[in-house]
Design a protein around this motif. Structure first.
Motif, mmCIF file in Angstrom:
data_model
loop_
_atom_site.group_PDB
_atom_site.id
_atom_site.type_symbol
_atom_site.label_atom_id
_atom_site.label_comp_id
_atom_site.label_asym_id
_atom_site.label_seq_id
_atom_site.Cartn_x
_atom_site.Cartn_y
_atom_site.Cartn_z
ATOM 1 N N THR A 47 0.293 -2.377 -8.772
ATOM 2 C CA THR A 47 -0.272 -1.894 -10.036
ATOM 3 C C THR A 47 -0.859 -0.504 -9.867
ATOM 4 O O THR A 47 -0.670 0.371 -10.712
ATOM 5 C CB THR A 47 -1.342 -2.871 -10.557
ATOM 6 O OG1 THR A 47 -0.742 -4.152 -10.762
ATOM 7 C CG2 THR A 47 -1.956 -2.390 -11.861
ATOM 8 N N SER A 48 -1.550 -0.282 -8.768
ATOM 9 C CA SER A 48 -2.130 1.029 -8.484
ATOM 10 C C SER A 48 -1.038 2.089 -8.359
ATOM 11 O O SER A 48 -1.173 3.203 -8.891
ATOM 12 C CB SER A 48 -2.957 0.959 -7.201
ATOM 13 O OG SER A 48 -3.489 2.206 -6.872
ATOM 14 N N PRO A 67 -2.535 -11.477 -4.318
ATOM 15 C CA PRO A 67 -3.444 -10.683 -5.159
ATOM 16 C C PRO A 67 -3.589 -9.234 -4.674
ATOM 17 O O PRO A 67 -3.610 -8.300 -5.476
ATOM 18 C CB PRO A 67 -4.782 -11.433 -5.066
ATOM 19 C CG PRO A 67 -4.400 -12.835 -4.718
ATOM 20 C CD PRO A 67 -3.189 -12.707 -3.839
ATOM 21 N N ALA A 68 -3.648 -9.034 -3.366
ATOM 22 C CA ALA A 68 -3.804 -7.674 -2.820
ATOM 23 C C ALA A 68 -2.543 -6.843 -3.035
ATOM 24 O O ALA A 68 -2.621 -5.669 -3.410
ATOM 25 C CB ALA A 68 -4.164 -7.732 -1.337
ATOM 26 N N THR A 92 -0.250 -7.309 -5.324
ATOM 27 C CA THR A 92 -0.109 -7.079 -6.761
ATOM 28 C C THR A 92 -1.006 -5.932 -7.202
ATOM 29 O O THR A 92 -0.584 -5.062 -7.973
ATOM 30 C CB THR A 92 -0.442 -8.361 -7.555
ATOM 31 O OG1 THR A 92 0.461 -9.394 -7.153
ATOM 32 C CG2 THR A 92 -0.320 -8.145 -9.052
ATOM 33 N N ALA A 93 -2.234 -5.891 -6.705
ATOM 34 C CA ALA A 93 -3.152 -4.790 -7.034
ATOM 35 C C ALA A 93 -2.615 -3.464 -6.514
ATOM 36 O O ALA A 93 -2.719 -2.430 -7.188
ATOM 37 C CB ALA A 93 -4.536 -5.076 -6.458
ATOM 38 N N ARG A 94 -2.015 -3.485 -5.341
ATOM 39 C CA ARG A 94 -1.470 -2.249 -4.767
ATOM 40 C C ARG A 94 -0.267 -1.750 -5.556
ATOM 41 O O ARG A 94 -0.119 -0.549 -5.796
ATOM 42 C CB ARG A 94 -1.105 -2.490 -3.304
ATOM 43 C CG ARG A 94 -0.796 -1.235 -2.553
ATOM 44 C CD ARG A 94 -0.843 -1.493 -1.073
ATOM 45 N NE ARG A 94 -0.176 -0.400 -0.406
ATOM 46 C CZ ARG A 94 0.543 -0.526 0.697
ATOM 47 N NH1 ARG A 94 0.666 -1.685 1.276
ATOM 48 N NH2 ARG A 94 1.125 0.509 1.232
#
Length: 122
Positions: A54-55, A47-48, A50-52
């Motif tokens: 996406t950012s 999850p972390a 993937t968020a990075r």
């Protein structure tokens, strides 16, 4: 940040908002220093990462430049190219194989990227 700014005075550090690396600090607090915990840290936190990713893609989508160099480390690029969160797809199998192959030290890979699915952010 300030030590890097002193060494790289021609680099714009505007988007670096903290003195220390908050990602490194997060995993160091969770697992201990690199001598105490020698396994993968961030790349195992789907999850972390993937968020990075996406950012990063949202940031790039907001950039007016049409040619951008992204310099990163092996684990982050491997996460991008090997389908973490389904964020990266390829035009065909040959291209996928090329980008999913293991990276060599200081290797350069070029790609044309469609970031239209990402909300631009700054």
């Amino acid at each position: 940040k300030s030590a890097l700014q002193a060494d790289f005075c021609d680099v714009d550090f505007f988007h670096i908002t903290s003195e220390a690396d908050p990602i490194w600090a997060k995993y160091e607090a969770k697992f201990g220093d690199q001598e105490a915990f020698t396994l993968h840290r961030e790349s195992n936190d789907v999850p972390a990462i993937t968020a990075r990713i996406t950012s990063l893609f949202s940031f790039l989508a907001a950039c007016p430049e049409t040619s951008i160099a992204v310099v990163s480390h092996y684990a982050f690029l491997t996460s991008i190219f090997n389908g973490t969160g389904g964020l990266c797809t390829f035009a065909d199998g040959t291209t996928a194989d090329l980008f999913r192959a293991s990276l060599k030290n200081c290797e350069l890979r070029s790609a044309s990227v469609d970031l239209s699915a990402f909300e631009p952010s700054t």
